[in-house]
Design a protein around this motif. Structure first.
Motif, PDB file in Angstrom:
ATOM      1  N   VAL A 195       0.850  -1.204   0.000  1.00 45.01           N
ATOM      2  CA  VAL A 195       0.000   0.000   0.000  1.00 45.01           C
ATOM      3  C   VAL A 195       0.885   1.254   0.000  1.00 45.01           C
ATOM      4  CG1 VAL A 195      -1.795   1.286   1.243  1.00 45.01           C
ATOM      5  CG2 VAL A 195      -1.878  -1.207   1.185  1.00 45.01           C
ATOM      6  N   TYR A 196       1.936   1.235   0.826  1.00 45.92           N
ATOM      7  CA  TYR A 196       2.827   2.396   0.887  1.00 45.92           C
ATOM      8  C   TYR A 196       3.455   2.645  -0.489  1.00 45.92           C
ATOM      9  CZ  TYR A 196       6.312   5.736   2.347  1.00 45.92           C
ATOM     10  OH  TYR A 196       7.058   6.893   2.464  1.00 45.92           O
ATOM     11  N   ALA A 197       3.912   1.550  -1.122  1.00 45.26           N
ATOM     12  CA  ALA A 197       4.570   1.671  -2.430  1.00 45.26           C
ATOM     13  C   ALA A 197       3.578   2.170  -3.481  1.00 45.26           C
ATOM     14  CB  ALA A 197       5.164   0.327  -2.845  1.00 45.26           C
ATOM     15  N   ALA A 198       2.336   1.708  -3.399  1.00 43.59           N
ATOM     16  CA  ALA A 198       1.326   2.132  -4.387  1.00 43.59           C
ATOM     17  C   ALA A 198       1.081   3.634  -4.275  1.00 43.59           C
ATOM     18  CB  ALA A 198       0.023   1.361  -4.170  1.00 43.59           C
ATOM     19  N   ALA A 199       0.984   4.130  -3.040  1.00 41.58           N
ATOM     20  CA  ALA A 199       0.736   5.569  -2.842  1.00 41.58           C
ATOM     21  C   ALA A 199       1.925   6.381  -3.337  1.00 41.58           C
ATOM     22  CB  ALA A 199       0.464   5.857  -1.373  1.00 41.58           C
ATOM     23  N   LYS A 200       3.128   5.815  -3.197  1.00 38.31           N
ATOM     24  CA  LYS A 200       4.327   6.538  -3.610  1.00 38.31           C
ATOM     25  C   LYS A 200       4.451   6.550  -5.140  1.00 38.31           C
ATOM     26  CE  LYS A 200       8.992   7.342  -2.315  1.00 38.31           C
ATOM     27  NZ  LYS A 200      10.075   7.124  -1.427  1.00 38.31           N
ATOM     28  N   ALA A 201       4.137   5.408  -5.751  1.00 42.41           N
ATOM     29  CA  ALA A 201       4.305   5.297  -7.204  1.00 42.41           C
ATOM     30  C   ALA A 201       3.239   6.121  -7.942  1.00 42.41           C
ATOM     31  CB  ALA A 201       4.213   3.829  -7.618  1.00 42.41           C
ATOM     32  N   ASP A 202       2.035   6.159  -7.380  1.00 42.93           N
ATOM     33  CA  ASP A 202       0.940   6.828  -8.090  1.00 42.93           C
ATOM     34  C   ASP A 202       0.038   7.568  -7.097  1.00 42.93           C
ATOM     35  OD1 ASP A 202      -1.063   7.605  -9.820  1.00 42.93           O
ATOM     36  OD2 ASP A 202      -1.994   5.612  -9.919  1.00 42.93           O
ATOM     37  N   PRO A 203       0.550   8.678  -6.551  1.00 44.59           N
ATOM     38  CA  PRO A 203      -0.260   9.407  -5.561  1.00 44.59           C
ATOM     39  C   PRO A 203      -1.606   9.837  -6.133  1.00 44.59           C
ATOM     40  CG  PRO A 203       1.844  10.552  -5.974  1.00 44.59           C
ATOM     41  CD  PRO A 203       1.857   9.298  -6.791  1.00 44.59           C
ATOM     42  N   GLU A 204      -1.586  10.219  -7.398  1.00 45.89           N
ATOM     43  CA  GLU A 204      -2.804  10.683  -8.057  1.00 45.89           C
ATOM     44  C   GLU A 204      -3.870   9.569  -8.012  1.00 45.89           C
ATOM     45  OE1 GLU A 204      -2.751  13.845  -9.163  1.00 45.89           O
ATOM     46  OE2 GLU A 204      -4.757  13.682 -10.022  1.00 45.89           O
ATOM     47  N   GLY A 205      -3.488   8.381  -8.447  1.00 42.89           N
ATOM     48  CA  GLY A 205      -4.432   7.261  -8.489  1.00 42.89           C
ATOM     49  C   GLY A 205      -4.857   6.849  -7.087  1.00 42.89           C
ATOM     50  N   PHE A 206      -3.886   6.837  -6.172  1.00 45.59           N
ATOM     51  CA  PHE A 206      -4.165   6.391  -4.802  1.00 45.59           C
ATOM     52  C   PHE A 206      -5.202   7.294  -4.138  1.00 45.59           C
ATOM     53  CE2 PHE A 206      -3.427   6.359  -0.236  1.00 45.59           C
ATOM     54  CZ  PHE A 206      -3.327   5.003   0.038  1.00 45.59           C
ATOM     55  N   TRP A 207      -4.982   8.618  -4.232  1.00 42.68           N
ATOM     56  CA  TRP A 207      -5.883   9.523  -3.512  1.00 42.68           C
ATOM     57  C   TRP A 207      -7.206   9.732  -4.253  1.00 42.68           C
ATOM     58  CZ3 TRP A 207      -5.189   9.612   1.369  1.00 42.68           C
ATOM     59  CH2 TRP A 207      -3.914   9.548   1.915  1.00 42.68           C
ATOM     60  N   MET A 208      -7.175   9.602  -5.589  1.00 42.95           N
ATOM     61  CA  MET A 208      -8.458   9.688  -6.314  1.00 42.95           C
ATOM     62  C   MET A 208      -9.331   8.488  -5.930  1.00 42.95           C
ATOM     63  SD  MET A 208      -8.893  12.452  -7.916  1.00 42.95           S
ATOM     64  CE  MET A 208     -10.026  12.460  -9.305  1.00 42.95           C
ATOM     65  N   GLN A 209      -8.696   7.362  -5.728  1.00 41.72           N
ATOM     66  CA  GLN A 209      -9.486   6.200  -5.311  1.00 41.72           C
ATOM     67  C   GLN A 209     -10.035   6.400  -3.893  1.00 41.72           C
ATOM     68  OE1 GLN A 209      -7.568   2.359  -5.493  1.00 41.72           O
ATOM     69  NE2 GLN A 209      -9.440   1.403  -4.696  1.00 41.72           N
ATOM     70  N   ALA A 210      -9.197   6.938  -2.997  1.00 46.10           N
ATOM     71  CA  ALA A 210      -9.672   7.203  -1.631  1.00 46.10           C
ATOM     72  C   ALA A 210     -10.818   8.218  -1.659  1.00 46.10           C
ATOM     73  CB  ALA A 210      -8.519   7.722  -0.772  1.00 46.10           C
ATOM     74  N   ALA A 211     -10.774   9.129  -2.637  1.00 49.49           N
ATOM     75  CA  ALA A 211     -11.803  10.179  -2.745  1.00 49.49           C
ATOM     76  C   ALA A 211     -13.163   9.610  -3.150  1.00 49.49           C
ATOM     77  CB  ALA A 211     -11.348  11.245  -3.744  1.00 49.49           C
ATOM     78  N   GLU A 212     -13.157   8.391  -3.689  1.00 43.95           N
ATOM     79  CA  GLU A 212     -14.426   7.746  -4.075  1.00 43.95           C
ATOM     80  C   GLU A 212     -15.339   7.529  -2.863  1.00 43.95           C
ATOM     81  OE1 GLU A 212     -15.624   6.668  -7.100  1.00 43.95           O
ATOM     82  OE2 GLU A 212     -13.948   7.762  -7.995  1.00 43.95           O
ATOM     83  N   ALA A 213     -14.750   7.464  -1.679  1.00 43.67           N
ATOM     84  CA  ALA A 213     -15.546   7.189  -0.479  1.00 43.67           C
ATOM     85  C   ALA A 213     -16.257   8.436   0.051  1.00 43.67           C
ATOM     86  CB  ALA A 213     -14.645   6.603   0.600  1.00 43.67           C
ATOM     87  N   ILE A 214     -16.025   9.558  -0.622  1.00 43.63           N
ATOM     88  CA  ILE A 214     -16.637  10.825  -0.186  1.00 43.63           C
ATOM     89  C   ILE A 214     -17.763  11.191  -1.147  1.00 43.63           C
ATOM     90  CG2 ILE A 214     -16.099  13.326   0.031  1.00 43.63           C
ATOM     91  CD1 ILE A 214     -15.066  11.427   2.346  1.00 43.63           C
ATOM     92  N   ASP A 215     -18.817  11.805  -0.628  1.00 41.87           N
ATOM     93  CA  ASP A 215     -19.912  12.315  -1.475  1.00 41.87           C
ATOM     94  C   ASP A 215     -19.529  13.703  -1.978  1.00 41.87           C
ATOM     95  OD1 ASP A 215     -21.508  10.162  -1.005  1.00 41.87           O
ATOM     96  OD2 ASP A 215     -23.181  11.310  -0.135  1.00 41.87           O
TER      97      ASP A 215
END
Ligand code: COA
Ligand code: AMP
Length: 635
Positions: free
Chosen positions: A6-26
């Protein structure tokens, strides 16, 4: 995926990682991307999204059919009250309060200061501001009127929401008179104040300025949620810096929502519906993030606890709350456990309570000393997770992410950097050092979502305090090292901030107060070790030549002055009069050397010391007030 992946994924692609986390927000309007470089001092997140925090923390759970779930439990051993509020009720209460604020002119972008004790209305006031897009700034009740006035002048609120009183064991804290005194001192005046009258002390309302909490809601239309831009400030929280002027940490709306929601599952292992308890105060960042926002955004039940770890009524209170409300994860500061351990060293009281709901204890706010961690592990029989963060970050920089994977616990370390945080240890020249080497802890920019984009009204100070020293990094102000396995160790502050009972305080602010005493020529305040509170402030006072009255009397006045100007939370009770302060030849006061003497630690005076004989005088003065303590732990 485990932590490393998970740490490596966030580092390699912060854009993708946080856009996915943003899916949980309305979102009212989804952001087109995550990171925006922009013109600000640091990159910002989700800038072009439109969103409302209160909707995500309250209304959406009602809309999803979970309105009957308890959102908030007020457990108040100091008043004998327990009160549960469902998401449905919370929505109605907050919408009504927001409607009344709106009817009196509060709009998006207006500031609202909240000065309240641990009552549900404090959380409701925060949420009502969020509903309107107003920017709240909560001020801790343990601060004196002067500190409140300083924040009023900096934030320039349209409105102040306060309670009539708070309750500390053995005394009533007169919030409303403190507010009146603050407004006498401040240049800025709010248009109106809303006063929540408590039955323990009803306050006088100033005609034309003050309205009562319930009265001003009569007949108003409830307010709907106002969408705001992703980087709209959700709140300002003042925290101690090096000087007497507190720093107004700004929290950006969208990043805050995304990041806090992410932590509830991944750091704390919580599922919606679980009961989460952070025993802190709404005046601190822990209270903002983990009493108010994160648990509610994530659909948990949160507890607003109005009491102390000991004395309300005994050292079993925490266990009673965990049992009564079936708490699954509990978060507090190590000092609270030290207080309990002192009263109940064997943890006998734990046996009186069924704590089977509790899975994890989280500690933060100050260094978790190994003794306390082991004691807590032994008496509670659950993992004890230390995690490290700051007001500026709003959530953990380093932790053991139990929701992703429980890593082996290393006592004395808050474990490993969380995804999104590139934590490095730097030498004075700003070069990364190798494992196990002490240095300044810095975060490679960009910081992850939800962290401060600037300081309120003080962008230059923001750059100077955090960005200029190590270009390309955020300077945390903490020193420490990273071991061979990537575990972080936080050892000390690199500035004049001290940590007293998990409360962050500025020695510089105390020195400014002491220097104002007419008999004080010069002074220094340091933090000395304390078994209960971690650190305590201690003042050294050089009095003006010609002060012939009893020096003890001046010292007592100085102690009273700090309480009056900064507040009881400063816990400033130790001070001595000395003839001179140790300095370098260039005139810099040797605070660290004085600290070593007071703590009974080995030290080598710096080669640049002006007159080593002064150290003897300091040691003699300290001996006069019983320092170093016989039991002072070795470093
Ligand atoms: N309003 C008004 N006064 C307050 C206050 C508040 N919200 N909180 C604390 N104070 C006062 C206290 O009454 C005390 O006053 P006193 O000098 O008249 O006794 C003074 O400020 C110092 O308070 P504190 O440092 O908290 O000491 P304490 O002796 O009252 O309690 C602990 C010691 C360890 C029990 C207590 O500090 C504690 O529970 N700490 C947990 C820390 C915490 O939650 N930190 C938040 C970050 S996670
Ligand atoms: P605050 O902004 O009040 O949360 O205080 C932040 C400071 O508290 C940090 O910069 C550290 O100095 C200290 N701190 C917080 N958590 C920890 C921890 N787990 N271990 C060591 N120090 C901590």
């Amino acid at each position: 995926m485990g932590y490393k992946e998970v740490y490596a994924a966030a580092k390699a692609d912060p854009e993708g990682f946080w856009m996915q986390a943003a899916e949980a927000i309305d979102w009212v309007e989804k952001p087109s991307r995550a990171l925006f470089e922009g013109d600000g001092p640091v990159p910002e997140w989700f800038v072009d999204g439109k969103v409302n925090t209160c909707w995500n923390a309250v209304d959406r759970h009602v809309a999803a059919g979970r309105g009957a779930q308890v959102a908030l439990i007020h457990d108040s051993p100091v008043t004998g009250v327990t009160h549960k509020i469902t998401y449905d009720e919370l929505r109605n209460r907050v919408a009504s309060l927001a409607g009344a604020l709106r009817a009196k002119g509060v709009e998006k972008g207006d500031r609202v200061i909240i000065y309240m004790p641990m009552v549900p209305e404090a959380i409701e006031a925060m949420l009502a501001c969020a509903r309107l897009g107003a920017i709240h700034s909560v001020v801790f009740g343990g601060f004196a009127a002067h500190e409140l006035a300083v924040r009023v002048d900096d934030a320039r609120p349209k409105c102040i929401i306060a309670a009539s009183c708070g309750i500390e064991p053995g005394r009533v804290v007169h919030y409303k008179p403190l507010l009146d005194a603050a407004l006498e001192q401040s240049r800025h005046q709010p248009e109106f104040c809303v006063i929540f009258q408590r039955e323990q002390e009803v306050a006088h309302l100033e005609d034309g300025r003050d309205v009562s909490w319930y009265g001003f809601q009569y007949g108003v239309e409830p307010a709907e949620c106002v969408p705001v831009e992703g980087n709209h400030p959700a709140y300002i929280l003042y925290t101690s810096g090096t000087t007497g002027a507190p720093k107004g940490v700004v929290r950006p709306t969208a990043g805050h929502l995304v990041a806090l929601n992410w932590t509830m599952k991944n750091v704390y292992g919580m599922d919606p519906g679980d009961v989460f308890w952070a025993a802190s105060d709404v005046g601190w960042v822990v209270g903002h993030s983990y009493i108010c926002y994160a648990p509610l955004i994530h659909g948990n039940t949160t507890i607003v606890f109005e009491g102390k770890p000991v004395g309300t009524p005994d050292a079993g209170t925490f266990w009673r709350v965990i049992r009564d409300h079936r708490v699954r994860a509990f978060f507090t500061a190590p000092t609270a456990f030290r207080a309990i351990k002192r009263e109940d060293p064997k943890g006998e009281l734990v046996k009186d309570y069924d704590l089977s709901s509790l899975e994890t204890l989280f500690l933060a706010g100050e260094r978790a000393d190994p003794d306390t961690v082991r004691w807590a592990e032994r008496v509670l029989g659950v993992p004890v997770i230390d995690h490290w963060w700051q007001t500026e970050t709003g959530y953990a920089i380093a932790a053991n992410p139990v929701g992703i994977e429980m890593l082996p616990v290393k006592v004395g370390s808050p474990s490993v950097p969380m995804p999104g945080w590139d934590v490095q240890v730097l030498d004075e020249g700003g070069h990364p050092v190798g494992p196990n080497t002490l240095g300044a802890i810095a975060i490679k920019l960009p910081l992850p979502p939800g962290t401060l984009p600037t300081l309120w009204n003080a962008e230059e100070r923001f750059r100077k305090s955090y960005l200029d020293h190590f270009p390309g990094y955020y300077e945390t102000g903490d020193a420490g090292y990273i071991d061979d396995e990537g575990y972080l160790y936080i050892m000390a502050r690199t500035d004049d901030v001290i940590n007293v009972a998990g409360h962050r305080l500025s020695t510089g602010a105390m020195e400014e107060v002491l220097a104002n005493h007419p008999d004080v020529a010069e002074c220094a305040v340091i933090g000395v070790e304390d078994e209960l509170k971690g650190q305590l402030p201690m003042g050294f006072l050089c009095l003006n030549a010609g002060v012939t009255r009893d020096h003890g009397e001046v010292v007592r006045e100085c102690v009273a002055l700090v309480r009056e100007q900064i507040g009881p939370v400063a816990a400033f009770k130790l001070a001595v009069a000395v003839d001179r302060l140790p300095k370098t030849r260039s005139g810099k006061i040797l605070r660290r050397t004085m600290q070593s003497i007071a703590n009974g630690q080995e030290f080598k005076p710096p080669a640049t010391i002006d007159d080593p004989a002064i150290l003897e005088e300091i040691a003699t003065a300290l001996a006069g007030i019983g320092y170093p303590r016989a039991s002072a732990p070795a470093e």
